[in-house]
Enzyme design. Structure first.
Site, mmCIF file in Angstrom:
data_model
loop_
_atom_site.group_PDB
_atom_site.id
_atom_site.type_symbol
_atom_site.label_atom_id
_atom_site.label_comp_id
_atom_site.label_asym_id
_atom_site.label_seq_id
_atom_site.Cartn_x
_atom_site.Cartn_y
_atom_site.Cartn_z
ATOM 1 C CG HIS A 185 -56.587 9.623 36.551
ATOM 2 N ND1 HIS A 185 -56.125 9.410 35.269
ATOM 3 C CD2 HIS A 185 -57.289 10.792 36.494
ATOM 4 C CE1 HIS A 185 -56.515 10.400 34.487
ATOM 5 N NE2 HIS A 185 -57.239 11.255 35.204
ATOM 6 C CG HIS B 138 -60.250 12.745 36.789
ATOM 7 N ND1 HIS B 138 -59.173 13.559 36.550
ATOM 8 C CD2 HIS B 138 -60.656 13.023 38.058
ATOM 9 C CE1 HIS B 138 -58.941 14.318 37.616
ATOM 10 N NE2 HIS B 138 -59.817 14.006 38.548
ATOM 11 C CG ASP C 99 -61.507 12.612 31.236
ATOM 12 O OD1 ASP C 99 -61.400 12.422 32.459
ATOM 13 O OD2 ASP C 99 -60.664 13.259 30.589
ATOM 14 C CG HIS C 100 -58.749 9.126 32.164
ATOM 15 N ND1 HIS C 100 -57.566 8.992 31.466
ATOM 16 C CD2 HIS C 100 -58.991 10.469 32.222
ATOM 17 C CE1 HIS C 100 -57.111 10.186 31.120
ATOM 18 N NE2 HIS C 100 -57.961 11.092 31.576
ATOM 19 C CG HIS D 164 -54.467 14.689 37.035
ATOM 20 N ND1 HIS D 164 -54.875 15.910 36.568
ATOM 21 C CD2 HIS D 164 -55.387 13.787 36.611
ATOM 22 C CE1 HIS D 164 -56.004 15.752 35.881
ATOM 23 N NE2 HIS D 164 -56.337 14.488 35.894
ATOM 24 C CG ASP E 94 -55.315 13.057 32.467
ATOM 25 O OD1 ASP E 94 -55.041 12.603 31.347
ATOM 26 O OD2 ASP E 94 -56.479 13.359 32.801
ATOM 27 C CG HIS F 48 -56.552 14.839 27.983
ATOM 28 N ND1 HIS F 48 -57.897 14.983 27.750
ATOM 29 C CD2 HIS F 48 -56.443 14.286 29.217
ATOM 30 C CE1 HIS F 48 -58.584 14.543 28.803
ATOM 31 N NE2 HIS F 48 -57.720 14.116 29.706
HETATM 32 FE FE LIG Z 1 -57.849 13.373 34.685
#
Ligand SMILES: [Fe+2]
Length: 256
Positions: free
Chosen positions: A57, A59, A61-62, A115, A134, A172
């Site tokens: 996805h 985001h 942090d990915h 998410h 996530d 995570h």
């Molecule tokens: Fe995320």
């Protein structure tokens, strides 16, 4: 069965990066790219070169590492069609039911929105492994940031249909906090009590709690256990739909 090696490594403050290498072809894929330098370090430690990034996805942090890794390795970036415009460097857009090969290893795409609206998961059926980003966490699930509670529940319900022995890799390390919350929802669950003790011991010695296994999650993760009589009773939600019970648990976790 294909010969596959999976290397999981901590990234950023609480993310995990994962590298997957198909032994027959030598092809290597990163599942998401939280940070280029940390993915590079993991590749160097294994002596591997990167062929693909499989994005779950959009985001940051990915996906933060996407462009730098592509520049250096000329890797192909595969990601969700439904949020392609937000995936840096995406080359190939995929969605539910799509299949492709990592060398001799088959990869299947599952839409798991909630998410984010376009979130996807990658399932490797021959080796019994799923990378769910996530969507699900050990004893938890992702925040419902873009979608609806019903949408997120349907995504979790889809993952719950995978073979019970499936190893689940997630984005995570939130497991210790999730365990504390889970015990407020189903304190009488003995499998959960035992798992919470194991998690505490793992984290105390600095070890990861991931990957998890689907059957373990089915037995202990409150977000998947919406049909547990003890949970339904505690929430006072007899007769409610599964997604509504899920939604109540998710709201309680948001406030926890
Ligand atoms: Fe995320």
């Amino acid at each position: 069965m294909p010969d596959v090696e999976i290397h999981q490594f901590p990234c950023l403050s609480d993310n995990y990066g994962v590298l997957v290498r198909d032994g027959v072809s030598g092809k290597v894929a990163a599942i998401d790219a939280p940070k280029a330098s940390e993915v590079e370090a993991a590749l160097a430690a294994k002596g591997w070169k990167l062929d693909y990034i499989l994005t779950t996805h959009h985001h940051a942090d990915h996906t933060d590492g996407n462009l730098a890794l592509k520049e250096r390795h000329r890797c192909t970036i595969i990601g969700p069609r439904a949020e392609a415009a937000k995936i840096p460097g995406i080359d190939r857009q995929v969605g539910d039911g799509d299949r492709f090969d990592l060398g001799s290893t088959q990869v299947r795409v599952l839409d798991t929105p909630g998410h984010t609206l376009g979130h996807i998961s990658y399932w490797l059926p021959q080796i019994g492994v799923a990378f769910v980003g996530d969507t699900m966490f050990a004893l938890g699930c992702g925040r419902v940031v873009e979608g609806t509670m019903e949408m997120m529940w349907n995504s979790l319900a889809k993952l719950m249909q995978l073979p019970p022995a499936t190893a689940i890799y997630e984005g995570h390390e939130y497991t210790a906090a999730n365990a504390k919350f889970a015990l407020t929802i189903e304190p009488e669950n003995e499998a959960l009590q035992q798992r919470a003790r194991e998690i505490e011991a793992l984290r105390a010695s600095g070890k990861p709690t991931l990957p998890t296994r689907l059957d373990l999650e089915l037995a202990t993760n409150p977000f998947l256990r919406v049909t547990s009589p003890a949970i339904v009773k505690r929430l006072g939600m007899a007769g409610a739909k599964d997604w509504q019970i899920f939604g109540e648990i998710r709201e309680r976790k948001n406030r926890f």
